[in-house]
Design an enzyme around this catalytic site. Structure first.
Site, short mmCIF file in Angstrom:
data_model
loop_
_atom_site.label_atom_id
_atom_site.label_comp_id
_atom_site.label_asym_id
_atom_site.label_seq_id
_atom_site.Cartn_x
_atom_site.Cartn_y
_atom_site.Cartn_z
N ARG A 158 0.85 -1.19 0.00
CA ARG A 158 0.00 0.00 0.00
C ARG A 158 0.89 1.24 0.00
O ARG A 158 1.82 1.34 0.80
CB ARG A 158 -0.91 -0.02 1.24
CG ARG A 158 -1.97 1.06 1.20
CD ARG A 158 -2.69 1.17 2.51
NE ARG A 158 -3.58 0.07 2.79
CZ ARG A 158 -3.70 -0.50 3.99
NH1 ARG A 158 -2.95 -0.09 4.99
NH2 ARG A 158 -4.56 -1.46 4.17
N ARG A 180 -2.04 6.50 12.61
CA ARG A 180 -3.50 6.55 12.74
C ARG A 180 -3.89 7.33 13.98
O ARG A 180 -3.06 7.57 14.86
CB ARG A 180 -4.04 5.11 12.91
CG ARG A 180 -3.54 4.17 11.84
CD ARG A 180 -3.05 2.84 12.43
NE ARG A 180 -2.27 2.09 11.42
CZ ARG A 180 -2.77 1.22 10.58
NH1 ARG A 180 -4.04 0.91 10.65
NH2 ARG A 180 -2.02 0.64 9.68
N ASP A 218 -8.36 2.96 14.42
CA ASP A 218 -7.10 2.46 13.87
C ASP A 218 -7.12 2.47 12.34
O ASP A 218 -6.10 2.21 11.72
CB ASP A 218 -6.79 1.04 14.39
CG ASP A 218 -7.95 0.10 14.21
OD1 ASP A 218 -9.03 0.36 14.78
OD2 ASP A 218 -7.81 -0.90 13.47
N ASN A 219 -8.28 2.78 11.77
CA ASN A 219 -8.35 2.90 10.31
C ASN A 219 -8.51 4.35 9.87
O ASN A 219 -8.87 4.62 8.73
CB ASN A 219 -9.51 2.06 9.76
CG ASN A 219 -9.19 0.56 9.80
OD1 ASN A 219 -8.02 0.18 9.86
ND2 ASN A 219 -10.21 -0.27 9.77
P1 AMP Z 1 -8.34 -4.46 10.07
O1 AMP Z 1 -9.72 -4.86 10.39
O2 AMP Z 1 -7.81 -5.06 8.79
O3 AMP Z 1 -8.14 -2.97 10.11
O4 AMP Z 1 -7.43 -5.09 11.22
C1 AMP Z 1 -7.64 -4.88 12.58
C2 AMP Z 1 -6.49 -5.47 13.35
O5 AMP Z 1 -6.45 -6.89 13.18
C3 AMP Z 1 -5.12 -4.97 12.95
O6 AMP Z 1 -4.34 -4.93 14.10
C4 AMP Z 1 -4.66 -6.04 11.98
O7 AMP Z 1 -3.27 -6.06 11.84
C5 AMP Z 1 -5.20 -7.29 12.64
N1 AMP Z 1 -5.43 -8.40 11.69
C6 AMP Z 1 -6.40 -8.48 10.77
N2 AMP Z 1 -6.33 -9.63 10.09
C7 AMP Z 1 -5.26 -10.31 10.56
C8 AMP Z 1 -4.64 -11.57 10.27
N3 AMP Z 1 -5.11 -12.38 9.34
N4 AMP Z 1 -3.55 -11.93 10.99
C9 AMP Z 1 -3.08 -11.12 11.94
N5 AMP Z 1 -3.61 -9.94 12.28
C10 AMP Z 1 -4.69 -9.53 11.60
MG MG Z 2 -6.83 -1.66 9.67
#
Ligand code: AMP
Ligand code: MG
Length: 482
Positions: free
Chosen positions: A188, A195, A264-265
């Site tokens: 990306r 964030r 966090d997003n």
């Molecule tokens: P996201 O919903 O993608 O913004 O992720 C939220 C959190 O979950 C962040 O800390 C990500 O790094 C973690 N996360 C999401 N999917 C995975 C995965 N498959 N393995 C490890 N961490 C994950």
């Molecule tokens: Mg995220």
């Protein structure tokens, strides 16, 4: 196509010769953990964003597919891989166990425009923040993020983009995809991966000592015009409020539902990023919700402005050791005005106008939104039909305006459309006739002929999943970019 394993770092790889600036790394180890990328059994380059290469001072012809794979699939460069630390409010609850769980900051480079950019990975393996997750990105998830970013960019939304997507040959298990499902690693390209949650973590850990250096870094790199201003901290917050309000206005006008607006997003630069279960809305519906796990519609299309306001409000708590709360309140109080102004401007653009006399703008906007809401006409189709049908002759002759539209069927809808067309013609008449070509140009600029609704994405994915046929994906990308 399987690429040969290269064992040594190819120093001629243009990605290894970029002038990396370890700006975040230099802030110190309290903000990240050093990690190593996973090794993958396979590296198939599925997408390379040649549009971005000139921004890095590279021309597509000098960058081979192998260069992409060595840099962004095998991570052979000598870059430090920094899993960034952050927390965040997820669906309203504070979560102190976040952080880059399947990605890291691979490097920072200055674009040709002089601005600092991040290469951030997604799907590059586990980190101390993986929380039992596999650290991987599904190929479908990667395909979806590439498409979202390119579509939003085309519509003028301030967004991160994907530089590359490499299929990595592993079988993943996911509750929301037929499994096993294919794996990928994505790069990306964004203004920053810092964030709101990066600051929330420092507040939670009572690390006021780390707050100021981070804030100074953010202002220096992403708000440089404020750097020498004695009021730079409150001004930074006020500008973040404005940038965020303008970003939401861009999403709303694009008919886009981000779906996971956790803090966090939310980027500290006001840029849009991280496209998971997002969706573009078809029929206009404020309750439209994109994530299947969003049971109460917290992150519905219509809630996006108020949720971003709430996220900015939560950020105040984190920043309160550095910025006076009353100053931040004053900044946040401007959110609504910034949002309304930006949203109105975006809808005006979609209608083909730069500006209209005050007596024209407001009634046209109100009627347009009421029309879309009441008739449940397809939001994107309404605007793309307007773009295709528009003729300067509408100004002179109301009979030249078509009385039917694909997205309008019942007698009541047809009558409503008539009413709308009268209002639209009034707006056209408020402009000099010489401006009609610009109206046509704006319509084309702000209303892409292709809209990325769910069925289009699913069709592209089915071709990949069933037949490993990537042509529909490339065709769709080309149409998006037109
Ligand atoms: P996201 O919903 O993608 O913004 O992720 C939220 C959190 O979950 C962040 O800390 C990500 O790094 C973690 N996360 C999401 N999917 C995975 C995965 N498959 N393995 C490890 N961490 C994950
Ligand atoms: Mg995220």
């Amino acid at each position: 196509m399987v690429f040969p394993v290269s064992t040594q770092t190819d120093t001629t790889n243009p990605f290894f010769q970029l002038n990396y600036e370890p700006v975040l790394e230099n802030l110190g180890a309290d903000y990240y953990d050093r990690v190593t990328a996973a090794e993958f059994p396979q590296h198939l380059l599925r997408f390379r964003n040649d549009d971005l290469l000139p921004e890095l001072g590279l021309s597509p012809s000098e960058v081979s597919d192998t260069h992409f794979i060595d840099a962004f699939g095998r991570f052979q460069g000598n870059q430090p891989c920094l899993a960034l630390r952050y927390h965040g409010y997820q669906f309203g609850e504070y979560n102190p166990y976040l952080g880059d769980g399947r990605g890291f900051l691979y490097g920072q480079v200055r674009g040709r425009n002089g601005e600092l950019y991040d290469f951030g990975t997604k799907g590059s393996g586990t980190t101390p923040y993986s929380r039992g997750g596999d650290g991987r990105l599904t190929l479908k998830g990667g395909v979806r993020e590439v498409l979202a970013a390119e579509a939003l960019h085309r519509m003028g939304v301030r967004t991160s983009r994907c530089l590359s997507l490499i299929e990595t040959g592993q079988a993943l298990w996911r509750g929301d995809e037929p499994s096993p499902t294919r794996s990928s690693v994505m790069i990306r390209f964004s203004r920053s991966h810092l964030r709101f949650g990066t600051f929330e973590r420092l507040h939670y850990l009572n690390r006021a000592d780390l707050m100021r250096p981070l804030l100074n870094h953010v202002i220096e790199q992403y708000y440089p015009h404020l750097q020498t201003n004695p009021d730079r901290y409150p001004l930074f917050y006020a500008e973040l409020v404005q940038r965020t309000a303008e970003l939401v206005a861009q999403w709303m006008a694009a008919g886009f539902c981000h779906a996971v607006l956790n803090t966090d997003n939310m980027s500290i630069t006001g840029e849009s990023f991280d496209y998971g279960p997002y969706a573009f809305m078809n029929q206009f519906n404020p309750q439209f919700t994109a994530a299947y796990f969003d049971y109460f519609g917290r992150y519905s299309y219509g809630n996006q402005p108020s949720i971003c306001y709430w996220n900015l409000e939560m950020l105040q708590m984190a920043l309160s050791t550095v910025i006076a709360p009353a100053d931040m309140e004053r900044g946040l109080a401007q959110f609504h005005d910034h949002y309304q102004a930006a949203y109105h401007q975006q809808i005006l653009y979609k209608l083909g106008f730069d500006r209209l006399p005050p007596g024209q703008a407001k009634p046209l906007l109100t009627l347009t939104l009421k029309f879309l809401n009441d008739t449940q006409a397809s939001y994107p189709t309404f605007f793309s039909e307007l773009t295709q049908q528009f003729s300067p002759a509408w100004r002179e002759d109301p009979n030249s305006m078509p009385s039917r539209a694909v997205c309008v069927n019942t007698p009541e809808q047809i009558e409503f459309l008539e009413q709308w067309r009268k209002q639209y013609r009034q707006a056209l008449l408020s402009l000099p006739p010489e401006e009609m070509p610009q109206v046509a140009d704006r319509l084309k600029r702000y209303n892409p002929s292709l809209v990325l609704l769910r069925p289009e994405i699913e069709a592209v994915w089915e071709a990949i999943a069933q037949e490993d046929n990537w042509q529909p994906f490339y065709d769709l990308l080309q149409k998006i970019r037109q």
